[in-house]
Design an enzyme around this catalytic site. Structure first.
Site, short mmCIF file in Angstrom:
data_model
loop_
_atom_site.label_atom_id
_atom_site.label_comp_id
_atom_site.label_asym_id
_atom_site.label_seq_id
_atom_site.Cartn_x
_atom_site.Cartn_y
_atom_site.Cartn_z
CB CYS A 250 -30.39 -32.89 11.63
SG CYS A 250 -31.03 -34.46 12.20
CB CYS B 4 -15.64 -39.33 16.77
SG CYS B 4 -17.17 -38.74 16.08
CB SER C 255 -29.49 -36.35 18.41
OG SER C 255 -28.18 -36.82 18.27
CG LEU C 256 -34.06 -34.05 23.76
CD1 LEU C 256 -35.22 -35.00 23.47
CD2 LEU C 256 -33.89 -33.89 25.29
CG HIS C 257 -30.56 -31.67 18.98
ND1 HIS C 257 -29.40 -31.44 19.67
CD2 HIS C 257 -30.27 -32.65 18.10
CE1 HIS C 257 -28.44 -32.24 19.22
NE2 HIS C 257 -28.94 -32.99 18.27
CG ASN D 127 -19.30 -27.38 16.61
OD1 ASN D 127 -18.60 -26.66 17.31
ND2 ASN D 127 -19.60 -28.62 16.95
N GLY E 91 -23.38 -39.82 9.60
CA GLY E 91 -24.41 -40.84 9.39
C GLY E 91 -25.18 -41.25 10.62
CD GLU E 92 -29.50 -42.60 13.39
OE1 GLU E 92 -29.41 -41.45 13.85
OE2 GLU E 92 -29.46 -43.62 14.12
CB SER F 168 -24.72 -40.70 18.82
OG SER F 168 -25.50 -39.54 18.75
#
Ligand code: SAH
Ligand code: SF4
Length: 354
Positions: free
Chosen positions: A120, A109, A219-221, A295, A164-165, A196
């Protein structure tokens, strides 16, 4: 003393290095040899590159540097075999890379930025704020240095789910994908790499049209704009309908199944109306829903809405997932890996950067 600024060689593509060799009157196959040393043999010094003549090694040493990150510390989880690597950039930032083994694969990762500008509300990296983009060689070095530590060929999969994005550091992410999928890294298959994103439509489309066509996770959420905007400010700029259109395009062009990531927040996105809207969305395209237990970010001492976020209990997650599954949604629950060393998704933020 030589004060010339050296170029980071891991920031170059094969064709850029070929151009360099041609410009100094050498044959272009030298570039392939050097790539083989760096990416297949994990060489960390030019002097170890045995197939390169001594005088050429000296010239390379003069023009380039092989270093971008240094390993600061490693930490292993007691509960799982997850291992966290803390790397230091030359300008003193700390970034994290996590190796997550399971029965079938060893997934690395990796981070794409120091911090993240998207804020976020459930994410430790977001709470850190944004410092800067990582360079291509810093992205690639997370793979190379970790491979040196754990052994060549151990890493089978790569996910851009660290700090990061990645789509806001688009060109460096693309260039790193070029290295990861290239023949010198044993061609990690595009189907073993996942980018992602929080959802930047224009960049999702550009990634679909790129050479790499890796797997994409969104990343919907929340399936609702108002809720999503509250926990993901980026949604106010790019509403869900635009993001979903881009995702549909991505799936079609790349012939991949898009993954939705869904972190379970009590009372916010675990209600019956969420099940209903998620069912409709997930079944409208080739997708898989990855449900993630939230988390804790308490170690960041957040304020505002971040402080109020509570994880959905594991019983409620089970019931939620069952309802979706009964509705024929493809859904899995992600293990919480490395929780004890704060190496789980969204917990990546370093003490010194907080
Ligand atoms: N910026 C990208 C990739 C990094 S975040 C993105 O947002 O997709 C990787 C994943 O971890 C995302 O799905 C993110 O929403 C999730 N995540 C962030 N914080 C989390 C937390 N505290 N608990 C569980 N998942 C979290
Ligand atoms: Fe950035 Fe992803 Fe964290 Fe959002 S979840 S703040 S986009 S790293």
């Amino acid at each position: 003393m030589n004060t010339k600024t050296k170029i980071e060689i891991k920031g170059l593509s094969l064709s850029e290095l070929e151009k360099y060799f041609i410009s100094i009157g050498e044959k272009k196959f030298r570039a392939s040899q050097v790539f083989n040393w760096i990416y297949n043999n994990l060489a960390t010094r030019f002097e170890d590159m045995g197939t390169i003549t001594k005088s050429l090694r000296k010239k390379l040493e003069n023009d380039f540097t092989l270093e971008s990150l240094t390993l600061e510390t490693t930490q292993s989880s007691n509960q799982t075999k997850t291992k966290k690597f803390l790397y230091k950039t030359k300008d003193g930032h700390l970034i994290e890379t996590v190796l997550i083994p399971d029965a079938k694969r060893n997934t690395l990762c990796i981070s794409s930025q120091v911090g993240c500008p998207l804020d976020c509300k459930f994410c430790a990296t977001g709470l850190m704020g944004f410092k800067r983009n990582l360079t291509m060689s810093e992205i690639v070095d997370q793979y190379l240095l970790t491979a040196s530590e754990v052994g060549k060929n151990v890493i089978t999969n790569i996910v851009f789910m660290g700090m990061g994005e990645p789509l806001l550091n688009f060109q460096n992410t693309l260039d790193a994908l070029g290295i990861f999928t290239g023949r010198h890294t044993n061609r990690i298959s595009r189907r073993r790499i996942t980018v992602s994103t929080s959802g930047i439509p224009e960049k999702i489309i550009a990634l679909a049209d790129s050479n790499y066509k890796v797997k994409l996770a969104l990343s919907l959420h929340s399936p609702f704009d108002d809720v999503r905007s509250k926990i993901m400010p980026v949604n106010s700029r790019f509403p869900l309908s635009d993001v979903v259109d881009a995702i549909r395009y991505y799936g079609r062009v790349t012939d991949t199944r898009v993954m939705f990531e869904y972190t379970m927040l009590k009372g916010i996105n675990d209600r019956d109306e969420d099940v209903k809207a998620l069912t409709k969305l997930c079944r409208s395209l080739n997708s898989k829903l990855n449900v993630i237990p939230f988390n804790s970010i308490a170690h960041m001492s957040p304020d505002g809405i971040s402080r109020e976020l509570v994880p959905t209990s594991s019983e409620d997650i089970k019931a939620f997932v069952k309802k979706l599954s009964d509705n024929n949604v493809i859904v899995i629950v992600r293990d919480t890996q490395g929780d004890d060393i704060a190496a789980a998704c969204g917990q990546l933020a370093t003490e010194s950067e907080k």
